[in-house]
Motif scaffolding. Structure first.
Motif: not given
Ligand SMILES: O=C(O)CCC(=O)C1=CC=C[C@@H](O)[C@@H]1C(=O)O
Ligand SMILES: [Mg+2]
Length: 369
Positions: A308-329
């Motif tokens: 959405l347009p007002n999300f102008t600042i990068p959020g805490d959405i990083s790569a699956s590999a930053r959290y998990w050995e393997e993601d479930i998606i």
């Protein structure tokens, strides 16, 4: 039309690739509940409970969410068909708070609703961007270790670094980071580790050119934050204090913050997230999507929202590999040059990988009409 025939709750346990430490808690292992709902023509919608195992971040836990889902929210969903997600939300508007439980089932309903219309969730929510900027969070550790981790994330191309701070690990840490990375877009999250008695210390942080300082004062406060914001140059971002659109309105009117972190789980779902986004847009308050150390299911909801347009600042959405050995998606979330593609497929645009789900699932409960 959303006509849910059956609901499954998959209880998961996944180990983080590295422990995540904030000013209050260290998370090693992530419990979560994935919600799978099945519509009349067989389509599936997915949601995720993002509460933690204990109530250190907000008052909710996996256990309280499970209770709310089983006793109130699932029966409401199975009771009758709904025209749209808003219709379902109205059905449980009598329930006070319990935002993460509501968000989990509402997220599954939004996914199903988008799939029934054969459209991407991002488009259904009003998203306008095909890619989103990706930021990453560095949990507490020794300063040397944090500097090394930041260096790795910077070379991976992340667009913004967030560090966790607390008394004793604030100016000294930020000083070292700025020595090594003078220009990196940087912010600090205190998770309520300070009080107004720390005002002179917090003012010293102005010299580190932070994009913002997140939730420096109490988790339920907007009054003291207004006092602090009037004395700081650095924008304050509220996280824990914003549970509803009404909270956001009051905080903005009082001048308690200049930025808001929107986590669908914390505010009761994507509908409330969108309302907060729209209100902030009208009031020139930039927003970003926060993370909850979640699996790919909730991360996929977050990616759709962040388009959405007002999300102008990068959020805490990083790569699956930053959290998990393997993601479930499938595919996992990947970051290229600091950006994540917003999927174009229907609904979340990611598939849940059933064999990985089975690997991390401790048990499944089934509910039907
Ligand atoms: O999901 C991520 O990448 C990290 C999320 C994160 O920083 C947080 C998640 C949950 C509680 C907190 O410690 C913190 C936050 O307050 O934003
Ligand atoms: Mg925070």
């Amino acid at each position: 039309m959303i006509d849910v025939q059956a609901v499954k709750l998959h209880h998961l346990e996944m180990k983080l690739v590295s422990p995540f430490q904030s000013s209050i808690e260290t998370v090693h292992k992530r419990e979560s509940i994935l919600i799978e709902i099945q519509g009349r023509s067989g389509q599936i919608g997915w949601g995720e409970v993002v509460a933690f195992s204990s109530p250190w971040y907000t008052e909710e836990t996996i256990g309280t969410c499970h209770h709310m889902l089983k006793s109130f929210l699932i029966p409401e969903l199975l009771k009758k068909p709904y025209q749209n997600p808003e219709g379902f939300i109205d059905s449980f508007s009598y329930i006070r708070r319990n935002q993460m439980a509501k968000a989990a089932i509402e997220g599954a309903v939004w996914d199903l609703y988008a799939k029934v219309q054969d459209k991407p969730l991002a488009a259904i929510l009003g998203g306008t961007n095909n890619q989103i900027d990706s930021g990453v969070v560095v949990g507490m550790a020794s300063i040397d270790h944090m500097l090394e981790t930041i260096g790795k994330h910077v070379s991976d191309g992340y667009k913004r670094i967030k560090v966790k701070i607390k008394p004793g690990l604030d100016a000294v840490l930020l000083h070292e980071i700025r020595n090594r990375f003078p220009d990196v877009p940087l912010m600090a999250d205190a998770n309520s580790a300070y009080t107004l008695d720390d005002i002179s210390l917090l003012k010293q942080l102005d010299e580190y050119n932070l994009i913002m300082i997140e939730q420096p004062l109490a988790y339920d406060d907007i009054i003291d934050h207004a006092v602090l914001q009037s004395q700081l140059e650095t924008p304050i971002c509220l996280d824990e204090s914003i549970i509803t659109l009404n909270d956001a309105k009051k905080a903005i009117q009082l001048g308690s913050c200049r930025v808001i972190n929107i986590k669908p789980g914390r505010v009761g779902g994507l509908s409330e997230s969108k309302k907060i986004h729209d209100y902030c847009l009208q009031h020139s308050i930039p927003v970003w999507v926060g993370g909850m150390l979640e699996t790919g299911v909730s991360r996929a909801h977050n990616i759709a929202l962040a388009s959405l347009p007002n999300f102008t600042i990068p959020g805490d959405i990083s790569a699956s590999a930053r959290y998990w050995e393997e993601d479930i998606i499938s595919p996992p979330v990947t970051v290229h040059n600091g950006k994540i593609d917003v999927p174009r497929g229907p609904g979340l645009g990611f598939e849940v990988n059933r064999s990985k789900l089975a690997k991390y699932c401790t048990h499944t409960e089934r509910f039907s009409k």
